[in-house]
Design a protein around this motif. Sequence first.
Motif, PDB file in Angstrom:
ATOM      1  N   HIS A 186      -9.256   2.076   1.242  1.00  0.00           N
ATOM      2  CA  HIS A 186      -8.914   2.216   2.665  1.00  0.00           C
ATOM      3  C   HIS A 186     -10.097   1.774   3.526  1.00  0.00           C
ATOM      4  CE1 HIS A 186      -6.287   5.211   0.679  1.00  0.00           C
ATOM      5  NE2 HIS A 186      -5.431   4.921   1.633  1.00  0.00           N
ATOM      6  N   HIS A 201       0.829  -1.217   0.000  1.00  0.00           N
ATOM      7  CA  HIS A 201       0.000   0.000   0.000  1.00  0.00           C
ATOM      8  C   HIS A 201       0.861   1.265   0.000  1.00  0.00           C
ATOM      9  CE1 HIS A 201      -3.539   2.469   0.693  1.00  0.00           C
ATOM     10  NE2 HIS A 201      -2.877   3.109   1.637  1.00  0.00           N
ATOM     11  N   HIS A 239       1.158   5.505  -1.974  1.00  0.00           N
ATOM     12  CA  HIS A 239       0.572   6.536  -2.851  1.00  0.00           C
ATOM     13  C   HIS A 239       1.693   7.274  -3.571  1.00  0.00           C
ATOM     14  CE1 HIS A 239      -3.460   6.483  -0.814  1.00  0.00           C
ATOM     15  NE2 HIS A 239      -2.726   5.980   0.157  1.00  0.00           N
ATOM     16  N   HIS A 241      -5.169  -0.477   6.268  1.00  0.00           N
ATOM     17  CA  HIS A 241      -5.316  -0.053   7.661  1.00  0.00           C
ATOM     18  C   HIS A 241      -6.148  -1.020   8.500  1.00  0.00           C
ATOM     19  CE1 HIS A 241      -3.122   3.566   6.715  1.00  0.00           C
ATOM     20  NE2 HIS A 241      -3.908   3.714   5.654  1.00  0.00           N
ATOM     21  N   ASP A 255       2.375   3.047   3.076  1.00  0.00           N
ATOM     22  CA  ASP A 255       1.380   4.122   2.994  1.00  0.00           C
ATOM     23  C   ASP A 255       2.019   5.502   2.833  1.00  0.00           C
ATOM     24  OD1 ASP A 255      -1.193   5.174   2.811  1.00  0.00           O
ATOM     25  OD2 ASP A 255      -1.328   5.534   4.978  1.00  0.00           O
TER      26      ASP A 255
HETATM   27 ZN    ZN Z   1      -3.250   5.030   1.984  1.00  0.00          ZN
END
Ligand code: ZN
Length: 443
Positions: A225, A70, A72, A264, A315
């Motif tokens: 998420h 995960h 971005h 998460h 993340d």
């Molecule tokens: Zn994220």
Amino acid sequence: MPQMRLFRGHILNPIAEDRYTLHVDGGIVVDGSGTMLEVGEYHEVKQQYPSATVVDYSDRLILPGFIDTHIHLPQYGMIALHGKELLEWLKTYIFPAERAFTPEVADTLCPLFFRSLLSHGVTTAAIYCSVQKDSTHVAFEWAEKTGIRAIIGKVMMDQNAPDVLLENTSESLQASEDVCRTWHGAANGRLLYAFTPRFAPTCSRALMRAVSDLAGQYGAYIQTHLAEHPAELQWVRELFPETQSYTDVYFRAGLLGPKTMLAHAIYVSSDERRLLTETGTCVSHCPTSNLFLKSGLMPLRELMDIGLRIGLGSDVGGGPTLSPFEIMRSAIYVHTARRFLPDFRGGDISPATALYMATLGGAKALGLDDTIGSLDRGKEADFIIVNPQRLSPFSTATGTELSSETLLSRMIFQGDDRIVERTYVRGDLCYDRRSCGKNEREI
Ligand code: ZN
Ligand code: GUN
């Protein structure tokens, strides 16, 4: 016939949660297509393949490449901005950065991002782009060029987002489908697509339902998420009053399933846990982000013990580091901290378990364990060369004379990108520290 290579080194190989093997003098035979033909004791493998060219890493560790489940991409420039919690942080830093993620900006950021991942030993990453379709194409192009293995998706948002990022539902679906059609399975399966509805608050019911159909139609992933922050949970309750829970929002939309990766999952009730296990949905545990954004302490052991497939995620930019070493040790530390909570139940997270989650566990979560995650015959040669010298306090030591338990413990609690010397994906050398991080591939 393409050249056969025999990599010689100390092979540390995860085989199950909390279990690994070590070949002190091991060998991996890799054929010209990047598949591992044999893994075992060097002298035995050498006898089997006498004509293979030896690549000598005798005083180095060879480990499977790390899998970041995960991350971005457009947030890389916003990394490590501390202070705000999730919803304020999104508004203040992230939405402006994602708005600015034009194809031109993507073209500058992508090579830095992918090279940096490779330099940290990450060979596979599940990546969110922004809502911009063309920037997502650019991300795929750079993933193709740099040689990394990647699952990438265009972010989708058709409600409750800033006007400049807000999409029309059908346009969002059409754009995502276009990118999926172009890239899902490209580079001989090294690049895959993930439909990426950002999270329930910014996605309409219609969008999420259509994503479920499209992902099924293309055999693509879904990533989003789940239950990260208390304020987000409250918002979801207000927006979806007909549902039993946050997880139920996704369940009703048909988004749960074995090819869905939820990041998460900190605040999930026993009913939600049941929904996740019954649907075979997988989870990305992001301990550095959960601490950095002050989101909470994820009940990792409890979720593992009910059979959920769980990988680790940086993340970034919610998490302040790309380093799998830091993420592994944070997973252990978070679990240690949870021991002091009054309601704590459950056992330990060991260094071996953390390594498993960063490699084979992540591969299992993504359904890619036939191909990657460990060093086994028939899998693709995604591995890293680690210099263990830095893990010994004695400058004269090679590091490899340490026991496997010591090596593993020191690697996880002391390691960073400086110990990663080379990164191979599918047998290709994609990163070499000797060339100061310059990619060895022709790019
Ligand atoms: Zn994220
Ligand atoms: N929830 C919705 N969007 C995001 C994001 O970009 N980062 C994190 N950590 N959580 C999110």
